[in-house]
Every structure is written in structure tokens, then in C-alpha cells.
Design an enzyme around this catalytic site. Structure first.
Site, short mmCIF file in Angstrom:
data_model
loop_
_atom_site.label_atom_id
_atom_site.label_comp_id
_atom_site.label_asym_id
_atom_site.label_seq_id
_atom_site.Cartn_x
_atom_site.Cartn_y
_atom_site.Cartn_z
N LYS A 27 -2.70 -20.03 2.97
CA LYS A 27 -3.73 -20.31 3.96
C LYS A 27 -3.80 -19.17 4.98
CE LYS A 27 -2.75 -22.79 7.78
NZ LYS A 27 -2.03 -21.93 8.74
N HIS A 77 2.26 -25.36 3.40
CA HIS A 77 3.73 -25.44 3.35
C HIS A 77 4.26 -26.76 3.92
CE1 HIS A 77 3.71 -23.86 7.51
NE2 HIS A 77 4.92 -24.36 7.63
N GLU A 84 4.69 -27.26 18.91
CA GLU A 84 5.51 -26.06 18.83
C GLU A 84 5.89 -25.60 20.23
OE1 GLU A 84 4.45 -23.27 15.47
OE2 GLU A 84 2.48 -24.03 16.01
N LYS A 126 7.69 -29.68 2.86
CA LYS A 126 8.79 -30.12 3.73
C LYS A 126 9.41 -31.39 3.15
CE LYS A 126 7.01 -28.05 7.96
NZ LYS A 126 7.98 -27.10 8.47
N ASP A 131 -6.04 -23.53 12.26
CA ASP A 131 -4.68 -23.10 11.90
C ASP A 131 -3.80 -24.29 11.50
OD1 ASP A 131 -2.67 -21.09 11.66
OD2 ASP A 131 -1.82 -21.70 13.59
N LYS A 189 0.54 -25.14 20.74
CA LYS A 189 1.58 -24.14 20.97
C LYS A 189 2.05 -24.24 22.42
CE LYS A 189 0.48 -21.14 17.22
NZ LYS A 189 1.49 -21.44 16.22
N HIS A 222 -2.49 -28.64 7.77
CA HIS A 222 -1.22 -29.36 7.87
C HIS A 222 -1.40 -30.81 8.36
CE1 HIS A 222 0.29 -25.46 7.16
NE2 HIS A 222 0.38 -25.04 8.40
N ARG A 228 0.80 -1.22 0.00
CA ARG A 228 0.00 0.00 0.00
C ARG A 228 0.84 1.28 0.00
NH1 ARG A 228 -2.86 -0.51 5.08
NH2 ARG A 228 -3.52 -2.48 4.25
C1 BG6 Z 1 1.48 -21.97 10.11
C2 BG6 Z 1 0.62 -21.59 11.28
O1 BG6 Z 1 0.69 -22.42 9.04
O2 BG6 Z 1 2.37 -23.01 10.49
C3 BG6 Z 1 1.47 -21.16 12.45
O3 BG6 Z 1 -0.24 -20.52 10.90
C4 BG6 Z 1 2.48 -22.23 12.78
O4 BG6 Z 1 0.65 -20.89 13.59
C5 BG6 Z 1 3.26 -22.64 11.54
O5 BG6 Z 1 3.37 -21.72 13.76
C6 BG6 Z 1 4.15 -23.84 11.83
O6 BG6 Z 1 4.97 -24.07 10.72
P1 BG6 Z 1 6.39 -24.75 10.91
O7 BG6 Z 1 6.86 -24.99 9.50
O8 BG6 Z 1 7.24 -23.77 11.67
O9 BG6 Z 1 6.15 -26.00 11.69
#
Ligand code: BG6
Length: 485
Positions: free
Chosen positions: A142, A172, A210, A176, A229, A334, A234, A43
Site C-alpha cells: 500500500k 500488514h 500512534e 498481525k 494512510d 499520530k 488498516h 537503481r
Molecule cells: C503504515 C502507515 O501502513 O502503518 C504508517 O503508512 C503507520 O503511517 C504504520 O505508522 C503503522 O503500522 P504499525 O504496524 O506500526 O501499527
């Protein structure tokens, strides 16, 4: 092959933290095709050079091995451009089209790294100015929607401008290396296939744990929660890779057809089964490594009475001939005890024990992070002479494969891989709209049950493996999470 890669949200968190560093790595490894331009769109008014300086500063936060030298940055920065756009103004899209057309690159990748509520608007405007030709692909980050209806709405708008093969939905985790190796393990090697079924496998556990909390993303996270999330995307994608049938061919649709069948075979939740088979938790203040750590509700931009879940554990089944009756346990959270993502395939014990100490069975651990590798846990005798008539004792021992050591070359990170695939038009690792919608369809009854349940998530202390109910969930079937064995 010339390409233009345009980031919408060019100064956002994703661009800084993941996309530009990944592109730099791709460039450094010599994998980025020559003749590319990278255009960040945002922006504010700034010049190319001002944008490059900002990126240069941001590289200061990147781990040192992945930071460019001055000379590298000067050469990489020549690819970077910046353009101010107000995403509501049609003339700004026309200007972007002009910028793209002037050069006429072979491939144009439009990466939407903005807030998802802008996706419909951006896609409609891109279509309206004709920035959707056959050489254009749009990449959608996402979360795509917050439930089935909103995901379908986004997909409808995207489909009005882009064909399915032009719309690349990123998860993503599929980028991996360990996940690609899971496909290689199953479909490139004959060894495990005969065992990959209910007759040999007792249960499968998928954990994405995490150490970090929600950080500065409190407002986003509080609207989202761990189910949306991490589980809807994932964790379910990992499950499909584990449970899918061997595809007829290695092309994107053959693979995605099989993944979709798995999602359709998942045992549907009912209001009762949500109470029984799903545990939600929320972290409470405590200490990690001797340091005080705030609880979720004390995080920035999180309401003090939030019922948002930061932990989910659930039990499901894949209802088909291969997997009938085998529990699949999914768990993510988390502020847990470790950063650890892995899939554990627990095999059944031998049918008739003749050794002592055979209570354990074989297991295969597919490790995604922190390191990526495979462990095959076997049972063996330690050796030495035994004069007694008591049976030999079995001890656990494991065969470990560390992919970093096995392939001494630099491993390609998830975003690096996915960006290169997007440029090359390889769709295997992107999620098709029907997969994504089916995943939403499956989690919806859980969201619905939670909405109607005022008790909220169960508390768990930071630095643990979640609420005790998570262990109870799996113990009910006579099993335990890998770290509790
Ligand atoms: C993201 C989530 O898609 O993946 C995050 O929005 C999360 O909350 C992250 O921390 C984890 O990805 P990675 O590759 O660090 O395990």
C-alpha cells in the site's frame, strides 16, 4: 520448494525496516523454505557483497533480540543478492527474467516495495517480458492509489499481466497475530457467536493510536493523510474481520467474499454526514515525556499551511440484519497519548438490574499492540459477608489472555507471516481488488467533502487523544472512548 523473492525498491525504507528483518526472522525460525534466493533490485550500481554489507549495517538499528549474530548473518547473507535495474528499460526486465529462468525456481515472488506510481509501469514490463507465468506472484504494498479512480487504474494494469490469484495486495494489519486470533475467536469458538449481533452489542470501537509523528515521511504523508494512510485500509480491514458473517469455508475467496459484503453494507457518507460523523485533526507542538515535540506543520517537508489530517475519528454503521443500528467508531492518529491498537466490543447492560453499581456492562477488548491479547471485562461481587439488606455491589474485573505467555514460542510478526504466505501461495491474508476498490468508494465522499471545506483539520495537542470533537462524536450517542470511561 525452491523460491526466488525479488524486491523492487530493494534499498528503500520498507525493505530496510520491515522486509529484510522479517525474512531474517523467518530464516532464523527455520520457516523460510530451503533453496531460496532473495534478490534486491534498485537503481544504483553495487555488488552482492556491497549490498550485504549495507544490510549488515542496517541490522545495527534493529532491536537487539532481532539482530543476527555474526555467524547467523554470514549464513543468512548467502541468500541475499543484488541487481541494478532502471525500471524504465525493457532490457533490464529481460535481464531479470534471464536471472530467474536460469535457475527455474518453483515459485517466484515479485515484491513491489517501490513508490506506487511505478506499479503500473513495472507490472506492464514484467508482463511484456513474460515474467508472469503461473509460478509467479506479485506483491503490492500500500498505498494502492490515492482514490477510487487511481486504484482502479492500477488494478487494470496489474490485471493485464497477472490474474487475481497472482496479485497479492498487502495490508500488514491482516498479518498481525491478534487479527488472525480474531478470526479464531469468532469462527473457531462457539462462545461468542450467539452474542455477536445487535441484540447484545451496544457499540464497537476500533482504535489505532500512534505515539510517533510523521518522522521523515513528511512529503509522502502530506499527500496522503490519516484517512488514506490508515482508515481506508488498516481500520476498515479490522472492521470487516469484526463484522463479517461466518464464511462457508476457510479458503481465501470465501473469506474475502464475506469481507466485501461488509464493505458494501457500510453506511455511505453524504456531504452532511461527513460534517456530523467525521472528525479530522492535526497535531500541534507540545511536549511528550517532558521533551518538546514539533507540530505537524513544523515537520520536515511539510508545508506550513498544510491542511493534511493526522487524526481521524468517525462513526459508521454496518447496514444489515446483524448490525443495524450498532455504531462502529473508528479512530486513528499520530502523536497520540499512547501506542495502542485495539478493538473494543461493548456489550449491552443487563436488561433488569438487581445488583447495585451495574451502570457498567461487559466488554471484550481485542488488543493488537503494544501487546497482543484478549481481555473480557466482567462484573463480580467482591465477596465477604453482608449483613445489611442493601443489594450487593458489583465491581469490574477482567479475564486477561496474553498470547505471548499462552504460546511460549516466538510469535510470528506481520511481515514475516505475510512474506511466508506469499511464498507458499496462501492468499487468505491478502486483499482482493474488489475489497480494496470498495474501501476507496466508501471513503471518497469524505475526501470530497474535505476538499470543499476550507476550515481544515481541528488542532490537537501532541500526547492527547485527539481533538475534543472526537469525544463529542461518541458522547452524542451516550458512549465514551474506552480510555474515557
Ligand atoms: C503504515 C502507515 O501502513 O502503518 C504508517 O503508512 C503507520 O503511517 C504504520 O505508522 C503503522 O503500522 P504499525 O504496524 O506500526 O501499527
Amino acid at each position: 520448494m525452491s523460491f526466488d523473492l525479488v524486491f523492487f525498491g530493494g534499498t528503500g525504507d520498507l525493505a530496510w525496516r520491515k522486509l529484510v528483518p522479517a525474512l531474517f526472522q523467518a530464516w532464523r525460525h527455520g520457516k523460510l523454505p530451503d533453496g531460496g534466493r532473495i534478490l534486491a533490485v534498485a537503481r544504483d550500481e553495487r555488488s552482492d557483497d556491497e549490498y550485504r554489507s549495507l544490510i549488515c549495517e542496517r541490522f545495527g538499528n534493529v532491536e537487539s533480540a532481532k539482530r543476527p549474530t555474526d555467524d547467523e548473518f554470514a549464513r543468512f547473507a548467502a541468500l541475499l543478492h543484488y541487481r541494478r535495474m532502471d525500471l524504465s528499460l525493457p532490457e533490464h526486465y529481460a535481464g531479470l527474467k534471464h536471472w530467474v529462468d536460469e535457475r527455474g525456481a518453483d515459485t517466484v515472488v515479485l515484491f513491489l516495495a517501490t513508490s506506487p506510481h511505478l506499479f503500473p509501469q513495472i507490472c506492464a514490463q514484467l508482463g511484456a517480458v513474460g515474467l508472469n507465468g503461473a509460478n509467479v506472484r506479485v506483491v503490492l504494498e500500500k498505498p494502492l492509489g490515492h482514490d477510487l479512480a487511481s486504484a482502479q487504474q492500477i488494478n487494470r494494469v496489474v490485471a493485464a499481466s497477472f490474474s487475481e490469484s497472482q496479485a497479492l495486495r498487502i495490508d500488514h494489519y491482516l498479518g498481525k497475530p491478534a487479527v488472525q486470533n480474531l478470526a479464531a475467536l469468532r469462527f473457531g469458538n462457539a462462545l461468542f457467536e450467539p452474542l455477536w449481533r445487535r441484540e447484545s452489542i451496544a457499540n464497537i470501537q476500533i482504535t489505532i493510536a500512534e505515539r510517533l509523528g510523521v518522522g521523515t515521511r513528511g512529503d509522502f504523508y502530506d499527500r496522503t493523510g490519516a484517512l488514506r494512510d490508515m482508515v481506508q485500509n488498516h481500520a476498515l480491514q479490522l472492521l470487516t474481520m469484526i463484522a463479517m458473517e461466518p464464511p462457508a469455508a476457510g479458503d481465501a475467496d470465501s473469506i474475502r467474499d464475506e469481507k466485501l459484503k461488509v464493505l458494501r453494507s457500510l453506511k455511505p457518507f453524504t456531504p452532511d454526514s461527513v460534517g456530523r460523523d467525521v472528525v479530522r485533526g492535526q497535531y500541534r507542538a507540545g511536549t511528550i515525556d517532558g521533551q518538546p515535540v514539533p507540530g505537524y506543520v513544523d515537520e520536515v517537508k511539510v508545508p506550513p499551511d498544510s491542511h493534511c489530517e493526522t487524526f481521524v475519528a468517525l462513526r459508521t454503521e454496518v447496514q444489515n440484519w446483524r448490525w443495524a443500528g450498532v455504531p462502529f467508531y473508528l479512530r486513528t492518529g499520530k502523536r497520540l497519548a499512547a501506542r495502542d491498537a485495539q478493538i473494543v466490543v461493548n456489550f449491552r447492560p443487563v436488561p433488569h438490574p438487581i445488583f447495585a453499581g451495574t451502570a457498567r456492562a461487559n466488554k471484550l477488548v481485542i488488543k493488537l499492540q503494544p501487546e497482543d491479547g484478549l481481555e473480557l471485562h466482567l462484573l463480580a461481587v467482591k465477596g465477604g459477608s453482608s449483613a445489611s439488606s442493601t443489594p450487593e455491589h458489583l465491581s469490574p474485573v477482567s479475564l486477561d489472555l496474553d498470547f505471548d505467555k499462552a504460546f511460549l514460542s516466538e510469535r510470528v510478526g506481520a511481515y514475516e507471516r505475510l512474506l511466508l504466505d506469499a511464498i507458499a501461495g496462501r492468499l487468505n491474508l491478502f486483499v482482493r481488488s474488489d475489497e480494496q476498490e470498495q474501501a476507496w468508494r466508501w471513503v471518497e465522499p469524505v475526501l470530497e467533502a474535505w476538499r470543499n471545506d476550507s476550515t481544515g483539520p481541528r488542532p490537537y495537542a501532541v500526547g492527547t487523544w485527539g481533538p475534543p470533537a472526537s469525544s463529542a462524536l461518541i458522547a452524542r450517542d451516550g458512549f465514551a472512548w474506552a480510555e474515557e470511561e
